[in-house]
Design a protein around this motif. Sequence first.
Motif, mmCIF file in Angstrom:
data_model
loop_
_atom_site.group_PDB
_atom_site.id
_atom_site.type_symbol
_atom_site.label_atom_id
_atom_site.label_comp_id
_atom_site.label_asym_id
_atom_site.label_seq_id
_atom_site.Cartn_x
_atom_site.Cartn_y
_atom_site.Cartn_z
ATOM 1 N N ASP A 93 -20.023 -7.270 3.099
ATOM 2 C CA ASP A 93 -20.464 -8.464 4.339
ATOM 3 C C ASP A 93 -19.219 -8.626 5.408
ATOM 4 O O ASP A 93 -19.231 -9.263 6.300
ATOM 5 N N TYR A 94 -18.387 -7.570 5.149
ATOM 6 C CA TYR A 94 -17.118 -7.881 6.231
ATOM 7 C C TYR A 94 -16.555 -6.426 6.443
ATOM 8 O O TYR A 94 -16.201 -5.753 5.592
ATOM 9 N N GLN B 104 -6.269 -8.181 7.598
ATOM 10 C CA GLN B 104 -4.995 -8.015 6.806
ATOM 11 C C GLN B 104 -3.885 -7.693 8.136
ATOM 12 O O GLN B 104 -4.469 -6.880 8.816
ATOM 13 N N TRP C 189 -12.940 -10.209 -4.133
ATOM 14 C CA TRP C 189 -12.313 -10.900 -3.296
ATOM 15 C C TRP C 189 -12.007 -10.179 -1.784
ATOM 16 O O TRP C 189 -12.872 -9.174 -1.474
ATOM 17 N N GLY C 190 -10.911 -10.305 -0.896
ATOM 18 C CA GLY C 190 -10.793 -9.572 0.247
ATOM 19 C C GLY C 190 -10.258 -8.290 0.232
ATOM 20 O O GLY C 190 -9.627 -8.011 1.078
ATOM 21 N N LYS C 191 -10.302 -7.695 -1.094
ATOM 22 C CA LYS C 191 -9.572 -6.335 -1.059
ATOM 23 C C LYS C 191 -10.355 -5.467 -0.253
ATOM 24 O O LYS C 191 -11.640 -5.316 0.029
ATOM 25 N N LEU C 192 -9.533 -4.704 0.605
ATOM 26 C CA LEU C 192 -10.142 -3.703 1.695
ATOM 27 C C LEU C 192 -10.388 -2.405 0.862
ATOM 28 O O LEU C 192 -9.348 -1.919 0.426
ATOM 29 N N ARG D 34 -6.886 -15.007 0.599
ATOM 30 C CA ARG D 34 -7.490 -13.572 -0.549
ATOM 31 C C ARG D 34 -9.006 -13.449 -0.114
ATOM 32 O O ARG D 34 -9.622 -12.650 -0.682
ATOM 33 N N ASP D 35 -9.571 -14.864 0.489
ATOM 34 C CA ASP D 35 -10.817 -14.685 0.603
ATOM 35 C C ASP D 35 -11.387 -13.499 1.422
ATOM 36 O O ASP D 35 -10.739 -12.879 2.510
ATOM 37 N N ARG D 36 -12.734 -13.023 1.224
ATOM 38 C CA ARG D 36 -13.318 -12.135 2.130
ATOM 39 C C ARG D 36 -13.324 -12.440 3.689
ATOM 40 O O ARG D 36 -13.839 -13.741 3.879
ATOM 41 N N GLY D 37 -13.207 -11.539 4.446
ATOM 42 C CA GLY D 37 -13.641 -12.016 6.022
ATOM 43 C C GLY D 37 -12.127 -12.057 6.696
ATOM 44 O O GLY D 37 -12.323 -12.544 7.701
ATOM 45 N N ASN E 291 -14.980 -4.817 2.916
ATOM 46 C CA ASN E 291 -14.812 -5.893 1.746
ATOM 47 C C ASN E 291 -16.011 -5.993 0.724
ATOM 48 O O ASN E 291 -17.040 -5.852 1.328
ATOM 49 N N TYR F 241 0.852 -1.091 0.193
ATOM 50 C CA TYR F 241 -0.001 0.042 0.075
ATOM 51 C C TYR F 241 0.819 1.179 -0.195
ATOM 52 O O TYR F 241 2.044 1.229 0.513
ATOM 53 N N VAL G 89 -18.429 -6.264 -2.337
ATOM 54 C CA VAL G 89 -19.235 -7.757 -2.691
ATOM 55 C C VAL G 89 -19.720 -7.262 -4.024
ATOM 56 O O VAL G 89 -20.079 -6.034 -4.121
#
Lengths: 114, 116
Positions: free
Chosen positions: B31-32, A103, B101-104, A97-100, B93, A35, B95
């Motif tokens: 959702d997160y 990091q 994917w898990g990108k913030l 890399r999944d959501r939830g 995250n 980042y 959707v």
Amino acid sequence: DAMVIQNPRYQVTQFGKPVTLSCSQTLNHNVMYWYQQKSSQAPKLLFHYYDKDFNNEADTPDNFQSRRPNTSFCFLDIRSPGLGDAAMYLCATSRTRDRGYEQYFGPGTRLTVT
Amino acid sequence: GESVGLHLPTLSVQEGDNSIINCAYSNSASDYFIWYKQESGKGPQFIIDIRSNMDKRQGQRVTVLLNKTVKHLSLQIAATQPGDSAVYFCAENRVGTTDSWGKLQFGAGTQVVVTP
């Protein structure tokens, strides 16, 4: 303690002189992120590695490159730093890399361009 | 465009009082959510997270509330201490986009200043 380590913490480079920032992790996470964070702004994702798979953000300048020689290490190369590249560079990792999945961030490298 | 944003750029709180930091998001499918704390010169530190199937989650001195009806997220810090002085970021995250994917996606950040 398992952690994300960034070296150096402070880096000064000259305009146009290539510079490399490093990140290492002891978490054995599959994903590593870079980042860029400018003063008083939120972190901006440049790219990430999912295992050996490199994923660039669409708006990341070509001047920024990355290497991940193994699971533990990841490097950020700035080929020709400009004054606008002065910022805090943050490395982060996540298990997948999944959501939830959280990091984990390193302490950052503060880059100054003279 | 879709975004996560904070209402107040700076929050001044007296030591011992409770702090409430607010965050609005526009992607109803997210959702997160995570709250990060960033002290000066350091990287963001995870505080607490919440999934969209919950409306409240508590940690040590912190509580996150999620109101999906109005797409609002808040972080409450009980008995605020000088060590709580930092910038606080909410992140989501997304959707249903190419970033599924898990990108913030980070909000703009709120500076919390604790006064004695």
